[in-house]
Design an enzyme around this catalytic site. Sequence first.
Site, PDB file in Angstrom:
ATOM      1  N   ASP A 187       0.725  -1.233   0.049  1.00 33.60           N
ATOM      2  CA  ASP A 187       0.094   0.155  -0.088  1.00 33.60           C
ATOM      3  C   ASP A 187       0.717   1.142  -0.120  1.00 33.60           C
ATOM      4  OD1 ASP A 187       1.124  -0.468   2.636  1.00 33.60           O
ATOM      5  OD2 ASP A 187      -0.925  -0.865   3.401  1.00 33.60           O
TER       6      ASP A 187
ATOM      7  N   ASN B 283      -7.512  -2.441  14.292  1.00 33.75           N
ATOM      8  CA  ASN B 283      -8.961  -3.122  13.944  1.00 33.75           C
ATOM      9  C   ASN B 283      -9.005  -4.234  13.258  1.00 33.75           C
ATOM     10  OD1 ASN B 283      -8.135  -2.121  11.734  1.00 33.75           O
ATOM     11  ND2 ASN B 283      -9.395  -0.372  11.383  1.00 33.75           N
TER      12      ASN B 283
ATOM     13  N   HIS C  57      -7.193  -4.923  10.310  1.00 31.94           N
ATOM     14  CA  HIS C  57      -7.046  -4.468   8.800  1.00 31.94           C
ATOM     15  C   HIS C  57      -5.837  -5.426   8.529  1.00 31.94           C
ATOM     16  CE1 HIS C  57      -4.635  -0.532   9.316  1.00 31.94           C
ATOM     17  NE2 HIS C  57      -4.072  -1.496   9.342  1.00 31.94           N
TER      18      HIS C  57
ATOM     19  N   GLU D  53      -9.822  -2.057   5.276  1.00 35.66           N
ATOM     20  CA  GLU D  53     -10.558  -1.648   6.656  1.00 35.66           C
ATOM     21  C   GLU D  53     -11.794  -2.403   6.882  1.00 35.66           C
ATOM     22  OE1 GLU D  53      -8.478   0.060   8.297  1.00 35.66           O
ATOM     23  OE2 GLU D  53      -8.220   2.197   7.923  1.00 35.66           O
TER      24      GLU D  53
HETATM   25  C1  F6R Z   1       1.330  -1.269   6.289  1.00 36.25           C
HETATM   26  C2  F6R Z   1       0.056  -1.941   6.257  1.00 36.25           C
HETATM   27  C3  F6R Z   1      -0.539  -2.118   7.564  1.00 36.25           C
HETATM   28  C4  F6R Z   1       0.250  -2.400   8.693  1.00 36.25           C
HETATM   29  C5  F6R Z   1      -0.800  -2.397  10.202  1.00 36.25           C
HETATM   30  C6  F6R Z   1      -0.132  -2.845  11.130  1.00 36.25           C
HETATM   31  O1  F6R Z   1       1.896  -1.688   4.768  1.00 36.25           O
HETATM   32  O2  F6R Z   1      -0.325  -2.428   5.443  1.00 36.25           O
HETATM   33  O3  F6R Z   1      -1.768  -3.239   7.527  1.00 36.25           O
HETATM   34  O4  F6R Z   1       0.936  -3.561   8.813  1.00 36.25           O
HETATM   35  O5  F6R Z   1      -1.407  -1.272  10.094  1.00 36.25           O
HETATM   36  O6  F6R Z   1       1.015  -1.571  11.514  1.00 36.25           O
HETATM   37  P1  F6R Z   1       1.957  -1.512  12.640  1.00 36.25           P
HETATM   38  O7  F6R Z   1       2.934  -2.604  12.442  1.00 36.25           O
HETATM   39  O8  F6R Z   1       2.576  -0.326  12.638  1.00 36.25           O
HETATM   40  O9  F6R Z   1       1.429  -1.840  13.969  1.00 36.25           O
END
Ligand code: F6R
Length: 242
Positions: free
Chosen positions: A67, A136, A138, A143
Amino acid sequence: MKIITATDYQSMSRKAAQIIASQLVLKENSVLGLATGSTPIGIYEQLAAWTKQGDLCFRNAVSVNLDEYCGLPADHPESYRSFMEKNLFSSIDLNPANAHLPNGNAADPNEEARRYDGLVQELGGVDLQLLGLGHNGHIGFNEPGEAFVMDTHVIELSDKTRQANARFFGGDIAAVPSKAITMGIRTIMNANKILLVVSGEEKMDILRRALEGPVTPHVPASILQLHKDLTVVCHPGYGREQ
Ligand code: F6R
């Protein structure tokens, strides 16, 4: 599904890095699906260290990130392109031409999302997809919602996600972009192997719901239960036997 419970963040990072390294040893021209966020930083440090020692080689590999934010210049310190440069690409021998992220500044983000799915297909699909888990539930920036969105698409980020990511923008939620381009659920699920890394006590409840609760778009990561080759490396774990 295989669940590996690590004793601490460092051990989690090392185990996950070993899985990525073994993928590259078995297939040096692997297409690696990569993630940003705080969780994979230790993995990337380990991969960089092994590359520096001469034990690992990315020369023939290709990467596709999950992303990218919309509306941040590519060289903005918090763009995912900058994150990857800083935390991995600058320390390994991956050909920069083979390091792909969605272009968050494309004139037409929807067209860019379609192009990105086409690119993943042209590359022959993802061999190993690394994922983190949002608070959450995701994955990528898919989301929680009423339905899984299949293809790479533009997404309006939830308040919870923007709040969680505000720490990277000086704590200012208003500075966090409101939109991103993310691989969709089908794009992620089409990967041959998936490696989900989850760190922190506060994520263990959502991890349990993702792996043992109903498969529902309200917990996007729950779809991973249906993947043919899912490995989870987590710490501290949530009590399930391996
Ligand atoms: C990042 C992504 C997100 C993160 C998720 C966890 O490329 O796609 O899904 O993997 O938000 O983020 P952290 O590791 O910062 O808790």
